[in-house]
Design an enzyme around this catalytic site. Structure first.
Site, PDB file in Angstrom:
ATOM      1  N   SER A 169      28.061 -18.672  -3.214  1.00 35.88           N
ATOM      2  CA  SER A 169      29.292 -18.715  -2.436  1.00 35.88           C
ATOM      3  C   SER A 169      30.513 -18.937  -3.345  1.00 35.88           C
ATOM      4  CB  SER A 169      29.176 -19.810  -1.365  1.00 35.88           C
ATOM      5  OG  SER A 169      30.271 -19.760  -0.469  1.00 35.88           O
ATOM      6  N   ASP A 193      26.033 -14.166  -2.235  1.00 34.39           N
ATOM      7  CA  ASP A 193      27.028 -14.070  -1.174  1.00 34.39           C
ATOM      8  C   ASP A 193      28.337 -14.754  -1.590  1.00 34.39           C
ATOM      9  OD1 ASP A 193      27.448 -12.782   1.274  1.00 34.39           O
ATOM     10  OD2 ASP A 193      27.506 -14.684   2.339  1.00 34.39           O
ATOM     11  N   HIS A 264      24.937 -16.570   5.726  1.00 31.62           N
ATOM     12  CA  HIS A 264      25.548 -16.837   4.416  1.00 31.62           C
ATOM     13  C   HIS A 264      24.500 -17.277   3.397  1.00 31.62           C
ATOM     14  CE1 HIS A 264      28.749 -17.543   1.665  1.00 31.62           C
ATOM     15  NE2 HIS A 264      28.766 -18.851   1.754  1.00 31.62           N
TER      16      HIS A 264
END
Length: 457
Positions: A169, A193, A264
């Site tokens: 992330s 991601d 996610h």
């Protein structure tokens, strides 16, 4: 010996013993098992964003016991860090609730089972929690502090090309800025991601991009919410289109937070599964997901026939000397580990219809079935669609078709010139399974059994 000299000798000896004990205590403390930190809402309200960057080290010699790590650790005889081995650097992302990431040890151990490396975990939980906009303001400072450690490791003999950063992330953009500071000489960056909010319209200087390392790969699983929707690497794997992941929409979670981040975090779980699994997770280059699902992209010609794979293969398995940049790759996955699915291309050709119709096609393997509904129009005769099946083409036992258009204005009988199923990318050069000249009446199930034997080589 005069007492004055005895006193001086005792003082010197006392100082020496004290420093020796202190050094032993420090060494013992660094050799103790440790974990990432937690922070609380009360600490945040009192201190605000407290930027504190710490490091943990895991190797095959201490897979179950992470040690604190810094430059001084390298000078100790008992240090597990080996400058001759490659180094994986794990960087977590935003921690909304201030809790330490529970997946870090599992990822580190998966990396160590796959390769004999040093795994350095970056702990910046204190600066990564609660207020996202403030965390984003500080992510470059985290990268600067990491770059100081990398410089120190270089002084001890580590090469920039031996570093592989794995950022989750927001951690992907931290890794990207570290790469920027080293002018793209870092060996590899993998973004799991990469974060989207406040980065989708950012300049490449402010986010992960292909120039940040010699090779950059990314996995996208939540590009419509928490993840970024644009390519950020040499190759970008968009799983199931990069948005909604199978098993997330209807799963039961222990908390609403777990439900919200399911898509996610799927990138991380797929990556760990790829490290542990023997089944390849291959991406197919295509301009859009819609074109991919329509069967318009079934090979890897842009990579000279070699399909990129998720995992630790050098350059994702690409053997070309000049690797294209920002290549979108698509693949379908299952909802559970190891997440592998076989891409099956379904091709249906029918005679011209007087009315619209709907056909349900099901591929059967023992107790497993994969269904696909096709809406047939009067102005089309050839249909192509891609679906995910749990086993290889040679293990498909039968195919079923039903004309499900029960309403009176739908086509009563459909003449199917041919129906074919094939697997791509074809690893074993198997011929398609085809059946020709079929008449399917409305509401009547048609089926055909395949007699075949798998030959794996």
């Amino acid at each position: 010996m005069p007492w004055e000299y005895k006193t001086i000798l005792l003082c010197v000896l006392s100082i020496y013993i004290t420093s020796l004990v202190a050094g032993l205590d420090e060494t013992q403390e660094d050799d103790q098992c440790t974990e990432l930190n937690n922070t609380t809402w009360a600490e945040y309200r009192q201190l605000g964003v407290k930027l504190q960057v710490l490091y943990l080290l895991l190797t095959r010699n201490n897979m179950d016991c992470a040690h604190k790590f810094n430059q001084e650790s390298l000078t100790r005889p008992a240090s597990y860090f080996n400058v001759s081995r490659p180094t994986k650097v794990i960087i977590h992302g935003y921690r909304a609730l201030g809790s330490k990431p529970s997946w870090v040890k599992e990822l580190a151990q998966a990396l160590l089972r796959a390769q004999d490396v040093n795994v350095v975990v970056v702990d910046w939980v204190y600066g990564a929690s609660f207020a996202y906009n403030l965390v984003v303001e500080n992510y470059k400072e985290v990268a600067v502090q990491i770059s100081v450690l990398i410089n120190q490791l270089q002084e001890h003999g580590c090469k920039l090309e031996s570093f592989h950063f794995i950022g989750v992330s927001l951690g992907a953009h931290v890794a990207g800025f570290v790469g920027t500071l080293f002018e793209g000489k870092i060996g590899r960056i993998t973004g799991l991601d990469p974060a989207g909010p406040m980065f989708k319209g950012a300049d490449i200087f402010d986010r992960l991009d292909p120039s940040d390392a010699q090779f950059v790969d990314a996995i996208h699983t939540d590009s419509d919410y928490f993840g970024i929707s644009i390519p950020v690497g040499h190759v970008d794997f968009f799983l199931n289109g990069g948005k909604d992941q199978t098993g997330c929409g209807r799963s039961r979670f222990a908390s609403m937070y777990g439900y919200v981040i399911c898509d996610h975090m799927r990138a991380l779980h797929v990556y760990m599964s790829a490290l542990n699994s023997s089944c390849p997770l291959m991406g197919i280059p295509c301009s859009t997901y819609e074109d991919f699902l329509k069967g318009q992209c079934v090979d890897c010609g842009v990579f000279k026939g070699t399909c990129p794979v998720i995992g630790l293969s050098e350059n994702s398995g690409i053997t070309m000397s000049q690797i294209p940049k920002e290549q979108k790759l698509f693949l379908l996955t299952s909802s559970t580990p190891p997440f592998c699915a076989h891409h099956i291309l379904l091709e249906l050709e029918v005679s011209t219809l007087d009315k619209s119709a709907e056909v349900e096609v099901t591929l059967i393997t023992e107790n497993l079935g994969t269904e696909q509904r096709l809406r047939l129009q009067t102005d089309m005769t050839v249909y192509r669609t891609v679906l995910a099946h749990p086993v290889a083409l040679c293990e498909i036992d039968s195919i079923w078709m039903t004309n499900t258009g029960a309403r009176f204005y739908r086509q009563g009988e459909i003449h199917v010139k041919s129906v074919c199923v094939s697997e791509f990318p074809s690893l074993r050069h198997e011929a398609p399974l085809c059946v020709n000249n079929i008449n399917i009446k409305r509401g009547v199930l048609w089926s055909h059994d395949f007699v075949q034997v798998c030959s794996f080589y």
